[in-house]
Design a protein around this motif. Sequence first.
Motif, PDB file in Angstrom:
ATOM      1  N   VAL A 142      -3.174   8.117  -4.592  1.00 13.96           N
ATOM      2  CA  VAL A 142      -1.899   8.842  -4.528  1.00 13.96           C
ATOM      3  C   VAL A 142      -0.727   7.876  -4.560  1.00 13.96           C
ATOM      4  O   VAL A 142       0.255   8.077  -5.293  1.00 13.96           O
ATOM      5  CB  VAL A 142      -1.840   9.720  -3.267  1.00 13.96           C
ATOM      6  CG1 VAL A 142      -0.444  10.304  -3.076  1.00 13.96           C
ATOM      7  CG2 VAL A 142      -2.870  10.846  -3.349  1.00 13.96           C
ATOM      8  N   THR A 143      -0.828   6.809  -3.784  1.00 16.16           N
ATOM      9  CA  THR A 143       0.265   5.832  -3.729  1.00 16.16           C
ATOM     10  C   THR A 143       0.378   5.056  -5.026  1.00 16.16           C
ATOM     11  O   THR A 143       1.483   4.783  -5.501  1.00 16.16           O
ATOM     12  CB  THR A 143       0.058   4.881  -2.547  1.00 16.16           C
ATOM     13  OG1 THR A 143      -0.048   5.641  -1.338  1.00 16.16           O
ATOM     14  CG2 THR A 143       1.216   3.916  -2.414  1.00 16.16           C
ATOM     15  N   ALA A 144      -0.754   4.688  -5.623  1.00 14.14           N
ATOM     16  CA  ALA A 144      -0.727   3.958  -6.895  1.00 14.14           C
ATOM     17  C   ALA A 144      -0.060   4.796  -7.980  1.00 14.14           C
ATOM     18  O   ALA A 144       0.708   4.285  -8.801  1.00 14.14           O
ATOM     19  CB  ALA A 144      -2.139   3.564  -7.309  1.00 14.14           C
ATOM     20  N   ASP A 145      -0.346   6.095  -7.994  1.00 10.46           N
ATOM     21  CA  ASP A 145       0.308   6.979  -8.960  1.00 10.46           C
ATOM     22  C   ASP A 145       1.816   7.004  -8.724  1.00 10.46           C
ATOM     23  O   ASP A 145       2.612   6.987  -9.677  1.00 10.46           O
ATOM     24  CB  ASP A 145      -0.244   8.397  -8.850  1.00 10.46           C
ATOM     25  CG  ASP A 145      -1.655   8.529  -9.399  1.00 10.46           C
ATOM     26  OD1 ASP A 145      -2.077   7.623 -10.153  1.00 10.46           O
ATOM     27  OD2 ASP A 145      -2.334   9.525  -9.077  1.00 10.46           O
ATOM     28  N   LEU A 146       2.233   7.042  -7.454  1.00 12.18           N
ATOM     29  CA  LEU A 146       3.650   7.045  -7.110  1.00 12.18           C
ATOM     30  C   LEU A 146       4.341   5.796  -7.642  1.00 12.18           C
ATOM     31  O   LEU A 146       5.427   5.869  -8.242  1.00 12.18           O
ATOM     32  CB  LEU A 146       3.809   7.130  -5.595  1.00 12.18           C
ATOM     33  CG  LEU A 146       5.226   6.906  -5.037  1.00 12.18           C
ATOM     34  CD1 LEU A 146       6.157   8.025  -5.463  1.00 12.18           C
ATOM     35  CD2 LEU A 146       5.179   6.786  -3.512  1.00 12.18           C
ATOM     36  N   ILE A 147       3.729   4.643  -7.447  1.00 11.54           N
ATOM     37  CA  ILE A 147       4.338   3.389  -7.890  1.00 11.54           C
ATOM     38  C   ILE A 147       4.373   3.312  -9.412  1.00 11.54           C
ATOM     39  O   ILE A 147       5.387   2.905 -10.006  1.00 11.54           O
ATOM     40  CB  ILE A 147       3.583   2.191  -7.294  1.00 11.54           C
ATOM     41  CG1 ILE A 147       3.697   2.200  -5.761  1.00 11.54           C
ATOM     42  CG2 ILE A 147       4.113   0.878  -7.863  1.00 11.54           C
ATOM     43  CD1 ILE A 147       5.115   2.180  -5.233  1.00 11.54           C
ATOM     44  N   ALA A 148       3.291   3.713 -10.076  1.00 10.61           N
ATOM     45  CA  ALA A 148       3.273   3.693 -11.539  1.00 10.61           C
ATOM     46  C   ALA A 148       4.333   4.620 -12.117  1.00 10.61           C
ATOM     47  O   ALA A 148       5.033   4.279 -13.077  1.00 10.61           O
ATOM     48  CB  ALA A 148       1.881   4.072 -12.049  1.00 10.61           C
ATOM     49  N   LEU A 167       1.413  -5.543  -9.918  1.00  9.55           N
ATOM     50  CA  LEU A 167       1.466  -4.866  -8.626  1.00  9.55           C
ATOM     51  C   LEU A 167       0.070  -4.382  -8.267  1.00  9.55           C
ATOM     52  O   LEU A 167      -0.593  -3.737  -9.083  1.00  9.55           O
ATOM     53  CB  LEU A 167       2.404  -3.657  -8.682  1.00  9.55           C
ATOM     54  CG  LEU A 167       3.841  -3.900  -9.153  1.00  9.55           C
ATOM     55  CD1 LEU A 167       4.588  -2.576  -9.282  1.00  9.55           C
ATOM     56  CD2 LEU A 167       4.573  -4.832  -8.195  1.00  9.55           C
ATOM     57  N   SER A 168      -0.376  -4.684  -7.065  1.00  8.28           N
ATOM     58  CA  SER A 168      -1.615  -4.083  -6.569  1.00  8.28           C
ATOM     59  C   SER A 168      -1.251  -3.177  -5.402  1.00  8.28           C
ATOM     60  O   SER A 168      -0.317  -3.466  -4.643  1.00  8.28           O
ATOM     61  CB  SER A 168      -2.622  -5.151  -6.136  1.00  8.28           C
ATOM     62  OG  SER A 168      -2.210  -5.800  -4.951  1.00  8.28           O
ATOM     63  N   VAL A 169      -1.972  -2.078  -5.273  1.00  4.84           N
ATOM     64  CA  VAL A 169      -1.635  -1.066  -4.271  1.00  4.84           C
ATOM     65  C   VAL A 169      -2.846  -0.797  -3.390  1.00  4.84           C
ATOM     66  O   VAL A 169      -3.900  -0.365  -3.875  1.00  4.84           O
ATOM     67  CB  VAL A 169      -1.179   0.248  -4.931  1.00  4.84           C
ATOM     68  CG1 VAL A 169      -0.771   1.264  -3.870  1.00  4.84           C
ATOM     69  CG2 VAL A 169      -0.028  -0.004  -5.894  1.00  4.84           C
ATOM     70  N   GLY A 170      -2.700  -1.090  -2.085  1.00  4.42           N
ATOM     71  CA  GLY A 170      -3.781  -0.864  -1.132  1.00  4.42           C
ATOM     72  C   GLY A 170      -4.467  -2.152  -0.726  1.00  4.42           C
ATOM     73  O   GLY A 170      -4.399  -3.173  -1.418  1.00  4.42           O
ATOM     74  N   GLY A 171      -5.127  -2.107   0.429  1.00  5.33           N
ATOM     75  CA  GLY A 171      -5.911  -3.258   0.889  1.00  5.33           C
ATOM     76  C   GLY A 171      -5.105  -4.484   1.217  1.00  5.33           C
ATOM     77  O   GLY A 171      -5.604  -5.605   1.121  1.00  5.33           O
ATOM     78  N   SER A 172      -3.833  -4.293   1.661  1.00  5.68           N
ATOM     79  CA  SER A 172      -2.981  -5.460   1.911  1.00  5.68           C
ATOM     80  C   SER A 172      -3.034  -5.947   3.348  1.00  5.68           C
ATOM     81  O   SER A 172      -2.438  -6.979   3.675  1.00  5.68           O
ATOM     82  CB  SER A 172      -1.523  -5.111   1.561  1.00  5.68           C
ATOM     83  OG  SER A 172      -1.020  -4.128   2.448  1.00  5.68           O
ATOM     84  N   GLY A 173      -3.741  -5.219   4.229  1.00  7.42           N
ATOM     85  CA  GLY A 173      -3.776  -5.603   5.637  1.00  7.42           C
ATOM     86  C   GLY A 173      -4.770  -6.720   5.911  1.00  7.42           C
ATOM     87  O   GLY A 173      -5.177  -7.471   5.011  1.00  7.42           O
ATOM     88  N   VAL A 174      -5.167  -6.826   7.179  1.00  6.64           N
ATOM     89  CA  VAL A 174      -6.126  -7.866   7.577  1.00  6.64           C
ATOM     90  C   VAL A 174      -7.369  -7.230   8.188  1.00  6.64           C
ATOM     91  O   VAL A 174      -8.110  -7.883   8.924  1.00  6.64           O
ATOM     92  CB  VAL A 174      -5.475  -8.869   8.560  1.00  6.64           C
ATOM     93  CG1 VAL A 174      -4.375  -9.652   7.884  1.00  6.64           C
ATOM     94  CG2 VAL A 174      -4.930  -8.143   9.799  1.00  6.64           C
ATOM     95  N   GLY A 175      -7.605  -5.970   7.871  1.00  3.81           N
ATOM     96  CA  GLY A 175      -8.791  -5.287   8.362  1.00  3.81           C
ATOM     97  C   GLY A 175     -10.048  -5.704   7.603  1.00  3.81           C
ATOM     98  O   GLY A 175      -9.986  -6.450   6.621  1.00  3.81           O
ATOM     99  N   ARG A 176     -11.188  -5.194   8.032  1.00  4.37           N
ATOM    100  CA  ARG A 176     -12.466  -5.585   7.429  1.00  4.37           C
ATOM    101  C   ARG A 176     -12.572  -5.184   5.962  1.00  4.37           C
ATOM    102  O   ARG A 176     -13.273  -5.853   5.192  1.00  4.37           O
ATOM    103  CB  ARG A 176     -13.615  -4.960   8.217  1.00  4.37           C
ATOM    104  CG  ARG A 176     -13.710  -5.454   9.655  1.00  4.37           C
ATOM    105  CD  ARG A 176     -14.792  -4.709  10.409  1.00  4.37           C
ATOM    106  NE  ARG A 176     -14.850  -5.113  11.802  1.00  4.37           N
ATOM    107  CZ  ARG A 176     -15.632  -4.527  12.697  1.00  4.37           C
ATOM    108  NH1 ARG A 176     -16.415  -3.516  12.336  1.00  4.37           N
ATOM    109  NH2 ARG A 176     -15.615  -4.949  13.951  1.00  4.37           N
TER     110      ARG A 176
END
Length: 370
Positions: free
Chosen positions: A179-185, A221-230
């Motif tokens: 959903v977010t990737a579509d928004l950015i595109a 641009l990459s969208v998602g997975g930017s945190g430090v979680g597993r």
Amino acid sequence: MTSSQRLPASLTPLDAAVATLLDGADAVAPAELALADALRCVAAEMPPLKAYPERDTASVDGYALCARDLVGASSYSPLPLMAVPVWVEAGEAIPDGCDCVLDSDSVDVSGPMPQVLAEAIPGQGVRRAGSDIAAGRFVVEAGQHVRPRDLLMARAAGLQHLNVRRPRVRVVNIPGSDVTADLIAESARAIGAATTSFTAAGRDAGSIGAALDGRSCDLLLSVGGSGVGRTDAAVTALASRGEVLAHGIALQPGRTSAIGRIGKTPVVVLPGAPDQALAAWWTLALPVLDRLSVHRRRETVNLPLARKIASQVGIAEIVLVERKQDMWSTLAVGELSLEAIARAEAWLAVPGGSEGFAAGRPVDAYMLRE
């Protein structure tokens, strides 16, 4: 706090992150595009236009005449003519020596000698040369987005192509952030960027790294997975393909954003949540597109604040606003609901070194609607 909400150990000030990201970013070359393809793109330098119309033309159907020859003409005192005057259709050039057009009811051609039944003034029924487009004007100023009404002027001037700058943007969707990737595109396409979308095969660093191709774009641009979680591997993937310049930006929302570079291509890693991704898009990605387009101008409106905005020092906070009674009314600060995003007319950022803005203070806000 869950693992997906964990933050990087330190935060880079927003202005420092932007400066680092822009360092070495070069403008894209202008390109000639067909008018339909140039819509929403950023105009590059173009030659000035010729006057349009090039000659005086009729704005109505009727007879072309010279106004000074018709003084005193009326239905009670018709003015005889030696010959039937030239008939012109709307849009046709006015014959030499004529400066007005009279409709058919004002000229009687039924008898053996034509007669004029009304006076006229110079310019009556005439569209003057250059009245639509003055000589030396431009279809659109360099740095402005091409709008449908600009295309109207281009077509009227007989142009088939426009000179524009159109950065290429590649949006990589990390699975789970569709959903977010579509928004950015869609946001990139809305400002005229040549945008392509790609979904990584998985959320692991290898799959994401394979999708981070900076060779065929001007901004990645990459969208998602930017945190430090597993399960957050976007920054690790960027490090494997290029250089991580900063991970963790002093930005609310959007603290887990990251910036980097693959070769000469700037990269922005956006979080997967819509509000956080939008904050990073507005503050990190758009300045890069401004630089790639050389002169791109974003519309701002300056209005006083309806009420005070309080902000924590050290963090740049995004504020969504709408216009009410010629003032900016605050919708959200730092935490942006989907409803606030949908309602907002503009946004602004409170700098990290500020505690906020007082009520009544005039502020510039970036417009989200034309």
